[in-house]
Design a protein around this motif. Sequence first.
Motif, PDB file in Angstrom:
ATOM      1  N   GLY A 292       0.789  -1.208   0.000  1.00  0.00           N
ATOM      2  CA  GLY A 292       0.000   0.000   0.000  1.00  0.00           C
ATOM      3  C   GLY A 292       0.825   1.264   0.000  1.00  0.00           C
ATOM      4  O   GLY A 292       2.054   1.229  -0.072  1.00  0.00           O
ATOM      5  N   VAL A 293       0.102   2.372   0.106  1.00  0.00           N
ATOM      6  CA  VAL A 293       0.720   3.695   0.126  1.00  0.00           C
ATOM      7  C   VAL A 293       0.117   4.478   1.285  1.00  0.00           C
ATOM      8  O   VAL A 293      -1.105   4.477   1.483  1.00  0.00           O
ATOM      9  CB  VAL A 293       0.474   4.454  -1.194  1.00  0.00           C
ATOM     10  N   VAL A 294       0.984   5.137   2.038  1.00  0.00           N
ATOM     11  CA  VAL A 294       0.583   6.005   3.142  1.00  0.00           C
ATOM     12  C   VAL A 294       0.992   7.421   2.778  1.00  0.00           C
ATOM     13  O   VAL A 294       2.071   7.646   2.225  1.00  0.00           O
ATOM     14  CB  VAL A 294       1.288   5.566   4.455  1.00  0.00           C
ATOM     15  N   LEU A 295       0.118   8.381   3.076  1.00  0.00           N
ATOM     16  CA  LEU A 295       0.461   9.780   2.887  1.00  0.00           C
ATOM     17  C   LEU A 295       0.892  10.363   4.218  1.00  0.00           C
ATOM     18  O   LEU A 295       0.155  10.289   5.208  1.00  0.00           O
ATOM     19  CB  LEU A 295      -0.732  10.562   2.353  1.00  0.00           C
ATOM     20  N   LEU A 296       2.089  10.932   4.243  1.00  0.00           N
ATOM     21  CA  LEU A 296       2.565  11.616   5.438  1.00  0.00           C
ATOM     22  C   LEU A 296       1.776  12.909   5.605  1.00  0.00           C
ATOM     23  O   LEU A 296       1.069  13.342   4.695  1.00  0.00           O
ATOM     24  CB  LEU A 296       4.058  11.905   5.322  1.00  0.00           C
ATOM     25  N   ASP A 297       1.908  13.542   6.740  1.00  0.00           N
ATOM     26  CA  ASP A 297       1.154  14.765   7.014  1.00  0.00           C
ATOM     27  C   ASP A 297       1.483  15.895   6.036  1.00  0.00           C
ATOM     28  O   ASP A 297       0.661  16.771   5.803  1.00  0.00           O
ATOM     29  CB  ASP A 297       1.381  15.228   8.456  1.00  0.00           C
TER      30      ASP A 297
END
Length: 68
Positions: A15-20
């Motif tokens: 998957g992909v996570v978006l940082l703040d």
Amino acid sequence: MQGTVYSFETESREGVVLLDDGSPVSFDAAAFDAGGMRFLRPGQRVRMNVEGDRVTLVTLYTLADPMR
């Protein structure tokens, strides 16, 4: 490191996570499996351990998270 799940593929467990700051960070099946989870949904908050340029662990972030 913390972020919000942007995408997660159930079959590949990647998957992909978006940082703040909006930066995308990809994780592989090994990092997902290390967290002991079964599934992630877009929008869930997660904590990640990173070694070098590789995510090694993805876990759900909770307010009681001792690693904060």
